[in-house]
Design a protein around this motif. Structure first.
Motif, mmCIF file in Angstrom:
data_model
loop_
_atom_site.group_PDB
_atom_site.id
_atom_site.type_symbol
_atom_site.label_atom_id
_atom_site.label_comp_id
_atom_site.label_asym_id
_atom_site.label_seq_id
_atom_site.Cartn_x
_atom_site.Cartn_y
_atom_site.Cartn_z
ATOM 1 N N ARG A 63 0.995 -1.281 -0.043
ATOM 2 C CA ARG A 63 -0.059 -0.209 0.067
ATOM 3 C C ARG A 63 1.036 1.383 -0.151
ATOM 4 N N CYS A 64 0.346 2.390 -0.551
ATOM 5 C CA CYS A 64 1.006 3.590 -0.792
ATOM 6 C C CYS A 64 1.257 4.168 0.725
ATOM 7 N N LEU A 65 2.628 4.536 1.018
ATOM 8 C CA LEU A 65 2.995 4.937 2.389
ATOM 9 C C LEU A 65 2.274 6.486 2.484
ATOM 10 N N ASP A 66 1.728 6.660 3.711
ATOM 11 C CA ASP A 66 1.120 8.163 4.038
ATOM 12 C C ASP A 66 2.039 8.677 5.052
ATOM 13 N N TYR A 76 9.617 11.642 4.346
ATOM 14 C CA TYR A 76 8.781 10.513 3.542
ATOM 15 C C TYR A 76 7.716 11.434 2.925
ATOM 16 N N GLN A 93 7.231 11.365 -1.290
ATOM 17 C CA GLN A 93 6.035 10.954 -1.679
ATOM 18 C C GLN A 93 5.621 12.117 -3.070
ATOM 19 N N HIS A 98 8.908 7.192 -4.505
ATOM 20 C CA HIS A 98 7.749 6.606 -4.350
ATOM 21 C C HIS A 98 8.112 5.416 -3.314
ATOM 22 N N LEU A 127 6.590 2.789 -0.442
ATOM 23 C CA LEU A 127 5.356 1.748 -0.361
ATOM 24 C C LEU A 127 5.600 1.010 0.958
ATOM 25 N N GLU A 155 11.006 1.608 -1.439
ATOM 26 C CA GLU A 155 11.071 2.497 -2.211
ATOM 27 C C GLU A 155 11.473 2.258 -3.506
#
Length: 189
Positions: free
Chosen positions: A6-9, A43, A47, A53, A55, A68
């Protein structure tokens, strides 16, 4: 599939990442003295960069590693090697084990990461540049098909530039069962 992504927040995940990157095993990540705010800021920059990017890799829904991916031509590697069409850069940090380390875990994680990258038809070669002193990750890279190309001096380290083609990855993956020296969970790239 055991692992999902999943995409990192950057803001929400910063406390978790902080708990990983500030441990001694992650010293090559270069954030041992970082605060949670420092991690969130780093981060957020990654992002929003447009060429880098991050994850989170999940194991049964639980965060287990950070991946990354980046465009080498837009990274500190620019001008240090001849970037080819289809090159993608990759960094990997596996979370510390929550219990007894599982033999072969980091190899399975790296396999999942490379599988994800090579599932994209435009990716021809994965590029890594771990710290030259990080012998554990060099062993893992070699196990999964990376070929060392030599040392490069980057702003933050002397790195071992290595490449893994789709063909080398598939050959290494086929041979995984015959390899006997696992890299312990917690290696970082």
């Amino acid at each position: 599939m055991r692992f999902t992504f999943r995409c990192l927040d950057a803001q929400a995940d910063a406390p978790l990442l902080h708990s990983w990157v500030t441990r001694p095993y992650a010293s090559f990540w270069g954030m041992l003295s970082a605060s949670v705010a420092d991690v969130a800021e780093e981060y957020a920059k990654i992002q929003s960069s447009g060429h880098h990017h991050a994850l989170l890799g999940l194991d049964g829904g639980v965060p287990a590693f950070l991946m990354e991916e980046y465009l080498p031509e837009s990274s500190p590697l620019a001008g240090r090697y001849a970037v080819q069409p289809g090159d993608v850069g990759m960094h990997l940090l596996v979370a510390p084990p929550s219990g007894n380390p599982e033999s072969g875990y980091t190899t399975a994680v790296m396999d999942a990461v490379l599988g994800r990258l090579f599932d994209r038809p435009e990716v021809e070669r994965v590029v890594v540049e771990p710290d030259a002193r990080n012998t554990r990750i060099h062993a893992l890279n070699e196990r999964l098909g990376f070929q060392a190309a030599g040392l490069v001096t980057l702003p933050d380290k002397e790195a071992l530039l290595s490449f893994c083609t789709r063909t080398d990855y598939l050959a290494a993956r086929a041979a995984l069962d015959t390899l006997s020296t696992p890299v312990p969970q917690g290696a970082s790239l």
